[in-house]
Scaffold this active site. Sequence first.
Site, PDB file in Angstrom:
ATOM      1  N   SER D  45       0.874  -1.165   0.000  1.00  0.00           N
ATOM      2  CA  SER D  45       0.000   0.000   0.000  1.00  0.00           C
ATOM      3  C   SER D  45       0.915   1.219   0.000  1.00  0.00           C
ATOM      4  O   SER D  45       1.775   1.354   0.877  1.00  0.00           O
ATOM      5  CB  SER D  45      -0.898  -0.013   1.231  1.00  0.00           C
ATOM      6  OG  SER D  45      -1.847   1.026   1.146  1.00  0.00           O
ATOM      7  N   GLU D  46       0.766   2.105  -0.977  1.00  0.00           N
ATOM      8  CA  GLU D  46       1.782   3.141  -1.185  1.00  0.00           C
ATOM      9  C   GLU D  46       1.861   4.154  -0.053  1.00  0.00           C
ATOM     10  O   GLU D  46       2.834   4.889   0.049  1.00  0.00           O
ATOM     11  CB  GLU D  46       1.586   3.848  -2.528  1.00  0.00           C
ATOM     12  CG  GLU D  46       0.326   4.684  -2.648  1.00  0.00           C
ATOM     13  CD  GLU D  46      -0.819   3.897  -3.274  1.00  0.00           C
ATOM     14  OE1 GLU D  46      -0.866   2.654  -3.096  1.00  0.00           O
ATOM     15  OE2 GLU D  46      -1.671   4.525  -3.926  1.00  0.00           O
ATOM     16  N   ASN D  47       0.852   4.176   0.826  1.00  0.00           N
ATOM     17  CA  ASN D  47       0.971   5.080   1.965  1.00  0.00           C
ATOM     18  C   ASN D  47       1.894   4.523   3.050  1.00  0.00           C
ATOM     19  O   ASN D  47       2.160   5.214   4.026  1.00  0.00           O
ATOM     20  CB  ASN D  47      -0.411   5.416   2.555  1.00  0.00           C
ATOM     21  CG  ASN D  47      -1.167   4.199   3.001  1.00  0.00           C
ATOM     22  OD1 ASN D  47      -1.186   3.189   2.292  1.00  0.00           O
ATOM     23  ND2 ASN D  47      -1.769   4.267   4.170  1.00  0.00           N
ATOM     24  N   GLY D  48       2.432   3.298   2.866  1.00  0.00           N
ATOM     25  CA  GLY D  48       3.514   2.900   3.749  1.00  0.00           C
ATOM     26  C   GLY D  48       3.435   1.537   4.391  1.00  0.00           C
ATOM     27  O   GLY D  48       3.749   1.399   5.588  1.00  0.00           O
ATOM     28  N   SER D  87       8.491   3.872   0.613  1.00  0.00           N
ATOM     29  CA  SER D  87       7.410   3.224  -0.120  1.00  0.00           C
ATOM     30  C   SER D  87       7.580   3.422  -1.619  1.00  0.00           C
ATOM     31  O   SER D  87       7.445   2.483  -2.412  1.00  0.00           O
ATOM     32  CB  SER D  87       6.066   3.807   0.333  1.00  0.00           C
ATOM     33  OG  SER D  87       5.011   3.129  -0.285  1.00  0.00           O
TER      34      SER D  87
END
Lengths: 217, 217, 220, 220
Positions: D45-48, D87
């Site tokens: 998930s690109e938010n981390g 990320s």
Amino acid sequence: MKNKVFSAQEAVARVKDGDHVMVGGFLQGGTPDVIVRELIRQGKKNLTVTSNDTGREGCAVYDLVFAGNVDRIIADYIGLNPRTGQMMIENPDSVQLFPQGTLAEKIRAGGFGLGGILTPTGVGTIVEQGKEKITIDGKEYLLELALRADVAMIRAHTADEAGNLIIRGTARNFNVVMAFAADYVIAEVDEIVPVGELDPDQITIPGTLIDAIVKGG
Amino acid sequence: MKNKVFSAQEAVARVKDGDHVMVGGFLQGGTPDVIVRELIRQGKKNLTVTSNDTGREGCAVYDLVFAGNVDRIIADYIGLNPRTGQMMIENPDSVQLFPQGTLAEKIRAGGFGLGGILTPTGVGTIVEQGKEKITIDGKEYLLELALRADVAMIRAHTADEAGNLIIRGTARNFNVVMAFAADYVIAEVDEIVPVGELDPDQITIPGTLIDAIVKGG
Amino acid sequence: MNSREIIARRVALEFQDGDVVNLGIGIPTLAANYLPEGVQITLQSENGMLGMGPAAEPEQATNDLTDAGGNPVTILPGGCFFDSSVSFGLIRGGHVDKTVLGALEVDANGNLANWMIPGKRVPGMGGAMDLVTGARKVIVAMEHVNRNGSPKILQDCKLPLTAKNRVSLIVTNLAVISVKKGGGLVLEELAPEVSAEEVIEQTGAPLEISPNLKPMPILD
Amino acid sequence: MNSREIIARRVALEFQDGDVVNLGIGIPTLAANYLPEGVQITLQSENGMLGMGPAAEPEQATNDLTDAGGNPVTILPGGCFFDSSVSFGLIRGGHVDKTVLGALEVDANGNLANWMIPGKRVPGMGGAMDLVTGARKVIVAMEHVNRNGSPKILQDCKLPLTAKNRVSLIVTNLAVISVKKGGGLVLEELAPEVSAEEVIEQTGAPLEISPNLKPMPILD
């Protein structure tokens, strides 16, 4: 889940003669000694080694250079390894030096898909030779290009079986950036635990980056 | 040791009209809501805000934009805040969009003393407009410049009195890079503990970067 | 008081409460022993730590906690660890207030040479170039002259540089000399029993004499 | 089986055991529900986060653990957290094996447009440009035509691009189409009860027909 736990012998067997190998650590701090010494034992030849330094007496990288396995070195400090100094005198191109912070950023850029970074470090020194200089708002920067390798050998304290790593203390040094910057990554650890035992907030390096886990000394 | 613990009112009083304020968080995840709302309460004017996004209904940054405190926005996503979209229509220069990974690297570069970075992201798209393109080994990259701000507002779970921060879960997002990239850094936290209580291996952001700690909701 | 102690004691007076400081190996490291009362500093070690403490006792020594010389060390309460890219982010990004380093040569333009002697000694620059480029204030701490008695403070460095125009203060066993913005050296302080003439004689660049020239405030 | 399910089921067959996958919001996210037996993937998930799990139950929901839509979520055993720069280092650095995204338009050169309609909707590109540029394999998952029945698969995208030459597979409710290196589209598979002629008619670019044209292997 794929098995990632191997013996040093198995994990290092995949390294090929001529490979570029990044080795984490800072002098004797946080170095993957067992797998580096396995390179010597298996007689890997014509390696390029990128490392903060080439160690001092007693360090595995020091021995690797003395054993003659290494043709080319990329580092920021070689002052405690006379064999590296000799290599540089015999063939200046065989040893390439970068400022420590630049070396860290070059490796990070390689692992993070960046082409390079602009740093003020080295401007006005011989480090700028052959490099593009870019001026932004009147300040000069050197364009330093990304660096990647075939293999990274890193050290951590604990791994889970998925390769998630926890590094303690100052041993993070170059181990963290190198884990992103090679096609094949071997982690030498003191301890291996089942998946789910590590707190996800405490993991220093994501397990998806790690190809082989070796239990060290 | 200097005291770093302040009320939201005291900490935010140091922000000046016209300041560039970076705000950590990702939609409602890991945002420093109390200190952002204090910007509204104190009626700070003509702010530039850099943030991943401008929030959705209920988010502090969303309200900050609606309250009219913000003249200029730098972000990667504004799709859930119609007021930001309206600003962009009225004055295209008032909203600047970057790819999310590029925005993170620009802020990191600003905090880490780099002039900028080369990224392949955006090549061949309108993102490359007005930017220098550099080709390395046949691959094109955009030169994206460093970004810094006057103020950073970030969120963490725990602080010690020296400002060392532990962030949990996905709340690290932009909070980590922003802590390095501003002259004045305010951290909003749930909990404040005495120095020495935090494990140095678990600290997400060094306390030396933090100027003010505010206990949040 | 020997030369090293004079230098270390004087350097220590440059530190302000709350400073983040990176100290080079040798004389610079000694400075931490002479902090003025009420002044607390945080030591940054470029291999990845803030809040570095004293050397580790043999029984607590581990290769997972070492200083920039590779030697086992401790961390103080309030310290923290990070990797090399973050460490040099702190250094390059201006988050280190002061760095103190030795020099082979330093010159009237604040140029520093401290990392190589061509054809003789090329140990590598380690973290020195980043430190001198990035720290907010760069202090050189060294013997005033080299082993042969030749000046190390010159009009122009002859050795390859570590960084340009970054040194702002030079502390030696004889004197404290400041570097003016835009170039030029000013003699600010004299060590005990040293005259301005002696300093001028042993310096390879013109020295302006400060109107406030005074003795080094190191005797207590 | 509705359109969304057809697409999601077929996309799921692209995943191999051990893949690191980033799924866009909407149909792509559904694909994780239809993994073939024995195939385990790790969601980024690109938010981390790596190892993203299902949505959080109300009582465990916290804003310190959310997905890329800002909604409370969980993490699976073996997952870990990181900041946005790491990320996108994972994404841009080729450490994400596959990304699946929706499209406004996709074209015969593998160009993708999915982030803005000039003068109409400019939500920002979020992480899409980095994902499409950096993931090892880019899969577009979408309805074959738009709401007006016009083709979304074109010879050349007309909308502003997200990235150039990066899409290698297009999965729709009608067909699976691959993009050749160097350009050109190949019709590989047909959805249940769909003919090649129908697909050709609803596609805005020439389609080569694979010699191995077959039905989508999604019915089980």
